[in-house]
Structure formats: structure tokens, C-alpha cells
Design a protein around this motif. Sequence first.
Motif, PDB file in Angstrom:
ATOM      1  N   VAL A 211     -40.711  25.755   7.511  1.00  0.00           N
ATOM      2  CA  VAL A 211     -39.220  25.956   7.459  1.00  0.00           C
ATOM      3  C   VAL A 211     -38.734  26.066   8.732  1.00  0.00           C
ATOM      4  CG1 VAL A 211     -37.665  28.031   7.025  1.00  0.00           C
ATOM      5  CG2 VAL A 211     -39.537  27.600   5.592  1.00  0.00           C
ATOM      6  N   PHE A 212     -39.453  26.804   9.762  1.00  0.00           N
ATOM      7  CA  PHE A 212     -39.027  26.704  10.971  1.00  0.00           C
ATOM      8  C   PHE A 212     -39.993  25.771  12.015  1.00  0.00           C
ATOM      9  CE2 PHE A 212     -37.448  30.951   9.519  1.00  0.00           C
ATOM     10  CZ  PHE A 212     -36.159  31.027  10.259  1.00  0.00           C
ATOM     11  N   CYS A 213     -39.195  25.135  12.667  1.00  0.00           N
ATOM     12  CA  CYS A 213     -40.110  24.253  13.830  1.00  0.00           C
ATOM     13  C   CYS A 213     -39.604  24.507  14.949  1.00  0.00           C
ATOM     14  CB  CYS A 213     -39.944  22.784  13.317  1.00  0.00           C
ATOM     15  SG  CYS A 213     -41.045  22.327  12.046  1.00  0.00           S
ATOM     16  N   VAL A 214     -40.292  24.542  16.189  1.00  0.00           N
ATOM     17  CA  VAL A 214     -40.025  24.610  17.491  1.00  0.00           C
ATOM     18  C   VAL A 214     -39.790  23.004  17.782  1.00  0.00           C
ATOM     19  CG1 VAL A 214     -40.710  24.928  19.803  1.00  0.00           C
ATOM     20  CG2 VAL A 214     -41.221  26.616  18.109  1.00  0.00           C
ATOM     21  N   SER A 215     -38.472  22.610  18.041  1.00  0.00           N
ATOM     22  CA  SER A 215     -38.351  21.031  18.090  1.00  0.00           C
ATOM     23  C   SER A 215     -38.110  20.471  19.559  1.00  0.00           C
ATOM     24  CB  SER A 215     -36.934  20.726  17.515  1.00  0.00           C
ATOM     25  OG  SER A 215     -35.967  21.468  18.154  1.00  0.00           O
ATOM     26  N   SER A 216     -38.321  21.449  20.721  1.00  0.00           N
ATOM     27  CA  SER A 216     -38.221  20.950  21.910  1.00  0.00           C
ATOM     28  C   SER A 216     -39.277  21.612  22.792  1.00  0.00           C
ATOM     29  CB  SER A 216     -36.885  21.360  22.485  1.00  0.00           C
ATOM     30  OG  SER A 216     -36.962  22.961  22.938  1.00  0.00           O
ATOM     31  N   LYS A 217     -39.604  21.173  24.067  1.00  0.00           N
ATOM     32  CA  LYS A 217     -40.461  21.631  24.957  1.00  0.00           C
ATOM     33  C   LYS A 217     -39.764  22.897  25.601  1.00  0.00           C
ATOM     34  CE  LYS A 217     -42.911  17.534  26.195  1.00  0.00           C
ATOM     35  NZ  LYS A 217     -43.149  16.382  27.142  1.00  0.00           N
ATOM     36  N   VAL A 218     -40.171  23.657  26.518  1.00  0.00           N
ATOM     37  CA  VAL A 218     -39.500  24.750  27.048  1.00  0.00           C
ATOM     38  C   VAL A 218     -38.313  24.174  28.118  1.00  0.00           C
ATOM     39  CG1 VAL A 218     -39.472  26.602  28.859  1.00  0.00           C
ATOM     40  CG2 VAL A 218     -41.200  26.381  27.240  1.00  0.00           C
ATOM     41  N   LEU A 219     -37.130  24.426  27.549  1.00  0.00           N
ATOM     42  CA  LEU A 219     -35.994  23.684  28.236  1.00  0.00           C
ATOM     43  C   LEU A 219     -36.005  23.954  29.633  1.00  0.00           C
ATOM     44  CD1 LEU A 219     -33.328  24.965  25.680  1.00  0.00           C
ATOM     45  CD2 LEU A 219     -34.226  22.488  26.041  1.00  0.00           C
ATOM     46  N   ARG A 220     -35.645  23.243  30.543  1.00  0.00           N
ATOM     47  CA  ARG A 220     -35.704  23.018  31.828  1.00  0.00           C
ATOM     48  C   ARG A 220     -34.973  24.060  32.490  1.00  0.00           C
ATOM     49  NH1 ARG A 220     -33.781  17.895  35.776  1.00  0.00           N
ATOM     50  NH2 ARG A 220     -34.407  18.700  37.650  1.00  0.00           N
ATOM     51  N   GLY A 221     -35.779  24.874  33.473  1.00  0.00           N
ATOM     52  CA  GLY A 221     -34.971  26.021  34.243  1.00  0.00           C
ATOM     53  C   GLY A 221     -34.997  27.369  33.472  1.00  0.00           C
ATOM     54  N   THR A 222     -35.718  27.320  32.406  1.00  0.00           N
ATOM     55  CA  THR A 222     -35.554  28.611  31.588  1.00  0.00           C
ATOM     56  C   THR A 222     -37.090  29.311  31.516  1.00  0.00           C
ATOM     57  OG1 THR A 222     -36.213  27.450  29.420  1.00  0.00           O
ATOM     58  CG2 THR A 222     -33.967  27.659  30.113  1.00  0.00           C
ATOM     59  N   SER A 223     -38.105  28.912  32.251  1.00  0.00           N
ATOM     60  CA  SER A 223     -39.094  29.659  32.422  1.00  0.00           C
ATOM     61  C   SER A 223     -39.100  31.086  32.867  1.00  0.00           C
ATOM     62  CB  SER A 223     -40.280  29.071  33.282  1.00  0.00           C
ATOM     63  OG  SER A 223     -40.725  27.759  32.731  1.00  0.00           O
ATOM     64  N   SER A 224     -39.635  32.017  32.312  1.00  0.00           N
ATOM     65  CA  SER A 224     -39.119  33.697  32.443  1.00  0.00           C
ATOM     66  C   SER A 224     -40.373  34.435  32.161  1.00  0.00           C
ATOM     67  CB  SER A 224     -37.954  34.056  31.634  1.00  0.00           C
ATOM     68  OG  SER A 224     -37.974  34.029  30.408  1.00  0.00           O
ATOM     69  N   VAL A 225     -40.219  35.847  32.230  1.00  0.00           N
ATOM     70  CA  VAL A 225     -41.095  36.651  31.752  1.00  0.00           C
ATOM     71  C   VAL A 225     -40.420  37.973  31.142  1.00  0.00           C
ATOM     72  CG1 VAL A 225     -42.860  36.215  33.631  1.00  0.00           C
ATOM     73  CG2 VAL A 225     -41.351  37.841  33.891  1.00  0.00           C
ATOM     74  N   LYS A 226     -40.963  38.492  30.340  1.00  0.00           N
ATOM     75  CA  LYS A 226     -40.893  39.728  29.339  1.00  0.00           C
ATOM     76  C   LYS A 226     -41.322  40.940  30.290  1.00  0.00           C
ATOM     77  CE  LYS A 226     -38.568  37.457  26.379  1.00  0.00           C
ATOM     78  NZ  LYS A 226     -37.212  37.491  26.086  1.00  0.00           N
ATOM     79  N   ALA A 227     -40.554  41.806  30.485  1.00  0.00           N
ATOM     80  CA  ALA A 227     -41.222  43.118  31.188  1.00  0.00           C
ATOM     81  C   ALA A 227     -40.368  44.285  30.633  1.00  0.00           C
ATOM     82  CB  ALA A 227     -40.954  42.913  32.907  1.00  0.00           C
ATOM     83  N   TYR A 228     -40.881  45.309  31.390  1.00  0.00           N
ATOM     84  CA  TYR A 228     -40.285  46.616  30.984  1.00  0.00           C
ATOM     85  C   TYR A 228     -39.043  46.981  31.943  1.00  0.00           C
ATOM     86  CZ  TYR A 228     -44.351  47.071  27.795  1.00  0.00           C
ATOM     87  OH  TYR A 228     -45.158  46.554  26.892  1.00  0.00           O
ATOM     88  N   MET A 229     -38.049  47.656  31.392  1.00  0.00           N
ATOM     89  CA  MET A 229     -36.819  48.020  32.452  1.00  0.00           C
ATOM     90  C   MET A 229     -36.549  49.094  32.485  1.00  0.00           C
ATOM     91  SD  MET A 229     -33.170  45.818  32.410  1.00  0.00           S
ATOM     92  CE  MET A 229     -32.354  46.617  30.970  1.00  0.00           C
TER      93      MET A 229
END
Length: 261
Positions: A211-229
Motif C-alpha cells: 500500500v505505502f511505498c517510500v518512493s525517494s531517497k532522503v530529499l536533499r538538504g533535509t537530513s535532521s534529528v528528532k529530539a526533546y524540546m
Amino acid sequence: MHNKNKNIYKLVSLATFMLITLNMQQVQARTWQEIQQSGVLKVGLTGDYKPMSFHGESGKLEGFAVDMTTELAKSLDLKIQFVNTTWPSLSQDLASDKFDLAAGGVTLTKKRAEQFLFSDPVVSNGKIILTNCQNKKPLSTLNDIDKPSVKMIVNPGGTNQIYVDNHIKNADIIRTKDNFANLKGIREGSADAMITDLIEGNYYQATEKGVFCVSSKVLRGTSSVKAYMVQKDNEILLSRINTWLHDSDKSTLIAHWGLKP
């Protein structure tokens, strides 16, 4: 008429953003001593972002962020209280001291870091294109999806909307009320693609195969991290969080929820 509605939506969104920005008053956060005395750690979660936080079949809140912050509270000898928030109201709710920390997939951005403190990274991430696996359109690059023939679906308030607003200029954009509506649009085929986090894309690709497919690589300039705020005046709480992050073994929970370290 469609373009007129889109323009009205943009004007309303801009007016709302300006109002929130002007009215965002920083209430002093509960001190670490006050948190200890209360015996409760308050954690803000949206509950609409698998696998970070969501409501299971029984209605109970589940997810990686739920398990992680529960373990955090235990390590601090505190009970945990989850407070419902939304992506559009997340920053305002934290600034209003409705909860002690925001979790559940908060991306560390420059704008947020100007107002709040962030913990050390919890997991790495990036933006990808999520599509229905049966969709035959080429949808693997930014150029593929930014065309009038492509229906892009997006919900308000988070970094996905920011990305779409900044990079998608030609596609037919469908704006929804929340992230569940995004996924429903892709699942049912009323939309062609959505921009979302690799974390979420990998989860749905694994749990709804075909049903769901990741159709791309990580888009350029979007690398990030999840953290607590947390609020800027809550350095002691932040120090406790970072100490726990360094000492805890996240690998079991990361593997359980299909995340990458």
C-alpha cells in the motif's frame, strides 16, 4: 475557483501564523524542584504520528516516544502524564507551560532552537516522498512531484508543511486537517504523494506492505534529528534528560519500532 481557495488558505495561514507569533507569551517553566515535588513529568504528544505516538485499537496511547518518555520518567522517579497537543500549537503549548517537554517526533530546527532548548539527538531522520505502491506515475524526485498533474497532500503546522510551501510550486496541493487525513488520501488514491519523515515512511511501508511505498531517497538538504524540546529556563531538566539519553539503552525500543539509530 481552486486557485482562489488556495490563495485564501495561504492568507488565512499567514494571518494565523502572525497572530500566534505576536501572541506567543513565554510563561516561566516549572522548575526542576517543582517537577520533583509534583511527582509528575508532563510530556506533550500529538498522537497522530506513527511510530512515535498514536492511539492504538484500544484507544491507548502507544509508540516509540511513549515508551521512551515513560522510561525517562521512571529514571527520574516520576510518574508520567501525557498532554495532547497538535503540530500547529506545539510551540505555543510548550511556551505556555502546558507540559514540561515536547516529544513524539519533534525536529530540531533553527527557528525552534531560537526559542527553546533541545536535548541531544534521539533518532536521525530526513524527508522522503511517500506514495501508494499502485500509483504508476513517476514520483521519486522533487521534479517528479512538482507538476500540475500531481496531487500533493499535506497537513498544517509541522516541518512537512514548511517543506511543501517552500519547494512545491506547481503541484495541486490538497491541504488537510491532520496527518491521518494525509495517509488516508494516499491509501485511498485521492492523492498521489506526500512529504513525510523517513521514520514514518519506513513504518507504513513495513506495516502496510503493498500500500505505502517510500518512493525517494532522503530529499536533499533535509537530513535532521528528532529530539526533546524544553523551555529555555529549564536547563536542569534538560541536563537530566541528556544524562538519561547517554546512559539508557535505546536499541531495544529502536528495533521494536522499526527505527534506525
